[in-house]
Design an enzyme around this catalytic site. Sequence first.
Site, PDB file in Angstrom:
ATOM      1  N   MET A 261     -12.411   4.433  -0.654  1.00 58.04           N
ATOM      2  CA  MET A 261     -13.159   4.550   0.684  1.00 58.04           C
ATOM      3  C   MET A 261     -13.920   6.033   0.306  1.00 58.04           C
ATOM      4  O   MET A 261     -13.304   7.075   1.194  1.00 58.04           O
ATOM      5  CB  MET A 261     -12.016   4.626   1.828  1.00 58.04           C
ATOM      6  CG  MET A 261     -11.490   3.486   2.238  1.00 58.04           C
ATOM      7  SD  MET A 261     -10.094   3.369   3.108  1.00 58.04           S
ATOM      8  CE  MET A 261      -9.026   3.521   1.953  1.00 58.04           C
TER       9      MET A 261
ATOM     10  N   ASP B  20      -7.019  -6.420   4.352  1.00 57.86           N
ATOM     11  CA  ASP B  20      -6.362  -5.170   4.189  1.00 57.86           C
ATOM     12  C   ASP B  20      -6.348  -4.643   5.650  1.00 57.86           C
ATOM     13  O   ASP B  20      -7.382  -4.299   6.320  1.00 57.86           O
ATOM     14  CB  ASP B  20      -7.049  -3.989   3.363  1.00 57.86           C
ATOM     15  CG  ASP B  20      -6.542  -2.777   3.186  1.00 57.86           C
ATOM     16  OD1 ASP B  20      -5.386  -2.606   3.783  1.00 57.86           O
ATOM     17  OD2 ASP B  20      -7.244  -1.928   2.504  1.00 57.86           O
TER      18      ASP B  20
ATOM     19  N   MET C 279     -11.836  -5.858   5.270  1.00 59.42           N
ATOM     20  CA  MET C 279     -10.864  -5.006   6.222  1.00 59.42           C
ATOM     21  C   MET C 279     -10.850  -5.519   7.318  1.00 59.42           C
ATOM     22  O   MET C 279     -11.572  -5.858   8.176  1.00 59.42           O
ATOM     23  CB  MET C 279     -11.863  -3.576   6.339  1.00 59.42           C
ATOM     24  CG  MET C 279     -12.114  -2.919   5.197  1.00 59.42           C
ATOM     25  SD  MET C 279     -10.476  -2.276   4.167  1.00 59.42           S
ATOM     26  CE  MET C 279      -9.668  -1.306   5.621  1.00 59.42           C
TER      27      MET C 279
ATOM     28  N   HIS D  97      -8.680   1.267  -4.044  1.00 57.39           N
ATOM     29  CA  HIS D  97      -9.478   0.952  -2.880  1.00 57.39           C
ATOM     30  C   HIS D  97     -10.328   2.342  -2.780  1.00 57.39           C
ATOM     31  O   HIS D  97      -9.561   3.090  -2.147  1.00 57.39           O
ATOM     32  CB  HIS D  97      -8.755   0.398  -1.645  1.00 57.39           C
ATOM     33  CG  HIS D  97      -9.541   0.116  -0.525  1.00 57.39           C
ATOM     34  ND1 HIS D  97      -9.145   0.301   0.553  1.00 57.39           N
ATOM     35  CD2 HIS D  97     -10.908   0.345  -0.040  1.00 57.39           C
ATOM     36  CE1 HIS D  97     -10.117  -0.180   1.796  1.00 57.39           C
ATOM     37  NE2 HIS D  97     -11.009   0.231   1.112  1.00 57.39           N
TER      38      HIS D  97
ATOM     39  N   HIS E 295      -1.293  -1.430  -4.169  1.00 60.73           N
ATOM     40  CA  HIS E 295      -2.887  -1.101  -3.611  1.00 60.73           C
ATOM     41  C   HIS E 295      -2.746   0.504  -3.246  1.00 60.73           C
ATOM     42  O   HIS E 295      -1.915   1.245  -2.723  1.00 60.73           O
ATOM     43  CB  HIS E 295      -2.790  -1.707  -2.320  1.00 60.73           C
ATOM     44  CG  HIS E 295      -4.166  -1.523  -1.494  1.00 60.73           C
ATOM     45  ND1 HIS E 295      -5.237  -2.192  -2.129  1.00 60.73           N
ATOM     46  CD2 HIS E 295      -4.432  -0.668  -0.387  1.00 60.73           C
ATOM     47  CE1 HIS E 295      -6.393  -1.925  -1.205  1.00 60.73           C
ATOM     48  NE2 HIS E 295      -5.786  -1.011  -0.227  1.00 60.73           N
TER      49      HIS E 295
ATOM     50  N   ASP F  60      -5.084   3.534  -2.071  1.00 58.45           N
ATOM     51  CA  ASP F  60      -6.294   4.088  -1.034  1.00 58.45           C
ATOM     52  C   ASP F  60      -6.699   5.324  -1.275  1.00 58.45           C
ATOM     53  O   ASP F  60      -5.923   6.412  -1.271  1.00 58.45           O
ATOM     54  CB  ASP F  60      -5.852   3.999   0.373  1.00 58.45           C
ATOM     55  CG  ASP F  60      -5.632   2.544   0.967  1.00 58.45           C
ATOM     56  OD1 ASP F  60      -6.540   1.673   0.843  1.00 58.45           O
ATOM     57  OD2 ASP F  60      -4.673   2.352   1.455  1.00 58.45           O
TER      58      ASP F  60
ATOM     59  N   MET G 222      -9.261   8.399  -0.149  1.00 54.21           N
ATOM     60  CA  MET G 222     -10.212   8.572   0.838  1.00 54.21           C
ATOM     61  C   MET G 222     -10.831  10.000   0.615  1.00 54.21           C
ATOM     62  O   MET G 222     -10.178  10.683   0.252  1.00 54.21           O
ATOM     63  CB  MET G 222      -9.503   8.565   1.973  1.00 54.21           C
ATOM     64  CG  MET G 222      -8.979   7.380   2.674  1.00 54.21           C
ATOM     65  SD  MET G 222      -8.106   7.283   3.973  1.00 54.21           S
ATOM     66  CE  MET G 222      -6.890   6.143   4.057  1.00 54.21           C
TER      67      MET G 222
ATOM     68  N   SER H 295       0.701  -1.135   0.012  1.00 52.52           N
ATOM     69  CA  SER H 295      -0.059   0.069   0.185  1.00 52.52           C
ATOM     70  C   SER H 295       0.876   1.201  -0.099  1.00 52.52           C
ATOM     71  O   SER H 295       1.937   1.324   0.781  1.00 52.52           O
ATOM     72  CB  SER H 295      -0.989  -0.074   1.201  1.00 52.52           C
ATOM     73  OG  SER H 295      -1.312   1.522   1.274  1.00 52.52           O
TER      74      SER H 295
HETATM   75  C1  DX5 Z   1      -6.838   1.388   5.575  1.00 50.19           C
HETATM   76  C2  DX5 Z   1      -6.278   1.160   4.383  1.00 50.19           C
HETATM   77  C3  DX5 Z   1      -5.109   0.416   4.146  1.00 50.19           C
HETATM   78  C4  DX5 Z   1      -3.858   0.808   4.836  1.00 50.19           C
HETATM   79  C5  DX5 Z   1      -3.277  -0.555   5.221  1.00 50.19           C
HETATM   80  O1  DX5 Z   1      -7.966   2.254   5.575  1.00 50.19           O
HETATM   81  O2  DX5 Z   1      -7.303   0.773   3.399  1.00 50.19           O
HETATM   82  O3  DX5 Z   1      -4.888  -0.085   2.673  1.00 50.19           O
HETATM   83  O4  DX5 Z   1      -2.855   1.254   3.580  1.00 50.19           O
HETATM   84  O5  DX5 Z   1      -1.959   0.039   6.129  1.00 50.19           O
HETATM   85  P1  DX5 Z   1      -1.302  -1.083   7.253  1.00 50.19           P
HETATM   86  O6  DX5 Z   1      -0.616  -2.203   6.708  1.00 50.19           O
HETATM   87  O7  DX5 Z   1      -0.588   0.096   7.520  1.00 50.19           O
HETATM   88  O8  DX5 Z   1      -2.702  -1.326   8.196  1.00 50.19           O
HETATM   89 ZN    ZN Z   2      -6.893  -0.112   1.557  1.00 47.12          ZN
END
Ligand code: DX5
Ligand code: ZN
Length: 224
Positions: free
Chosen positions: A69, A174, A140, A67, A34, A36, A38, A9
């Site tokens: 969010m 994740d 998750m 991903h 990956h 993220d 948000m 990630s």
């Molecule tokens: C959290 C994200 C993850 C995050 C994981 O909301 O969706 O993808 O990057 O990070 P770690 O491995 O540090 O939990």
């Molecule tokens: Zn994620």
Amino acid sequence: MKKIQILPSILGTDYDALPLVCEDFEKAGADQIHIDVMDGIFVKNVSFSPATVQSCKLSSSLPLNVHLMVNDPLDLISDYVAVGADTIHVHIESDCDIYTTLRKIKDNKKIAGITINPESSIETILPLIDKKLVDEVLIMTVNPGLGGQEYMPEVESKISIIRKRFPHLDITVDGGINDISIGTAAAKGANRFVVGSYLFSLKNFQSGISNLRSIAELNYNHSP
Ligand code: DX5
Ligand code: ZN
């Protein structure tokens, strides 16, 4: 046995450092990157945009695993398709018509992922998988929105429920994945692993990824 994949990630990476980090992940043997996204509404934080995905696309040939969010992913699908997302995950908890959103991802010939938060019932996503609207499930193992949180073992029963019912489906976990939790998640039937802060805490991405892969392969249980 399902193929084990390690997905670093980039959540903790500065925009300027992204190209080099993506190149490093590819050289280190990662399977996908990956990303993220948000929106500050679905989760408190704000991160990344189509420009981030474009930057990763230009600096690496790895598949890009996005991903979302966000509260309303439907309107964003075209933007992420346009910049080269390969997989797009949307949350079952988001405020959208989930059927239309997943269909749009698949109509664009992208891999459609459904993501489920720790507090949501697994029952909510089963009809979507039954109706073949979903190619991959992202479970998750922390509450979404932040890297560096602790893995929640209480979520593991969801992994085994999905693995037993859908032996061919890719199951990604994740949140909080490290050299211990990857083994327990694999033992429940997860075969893809997003790894953020743990990987960045290591000096060497290559040995880190290869070690995580070995632990997952050793512990993977196809009939949990
Ligand atoms: C959290 C994200 C993850 C995050 C994981 O909301 O969706 O993808 O990057 O990070 P770690 O491995 O540090 O939990
Ligand atoms: Zn994620």
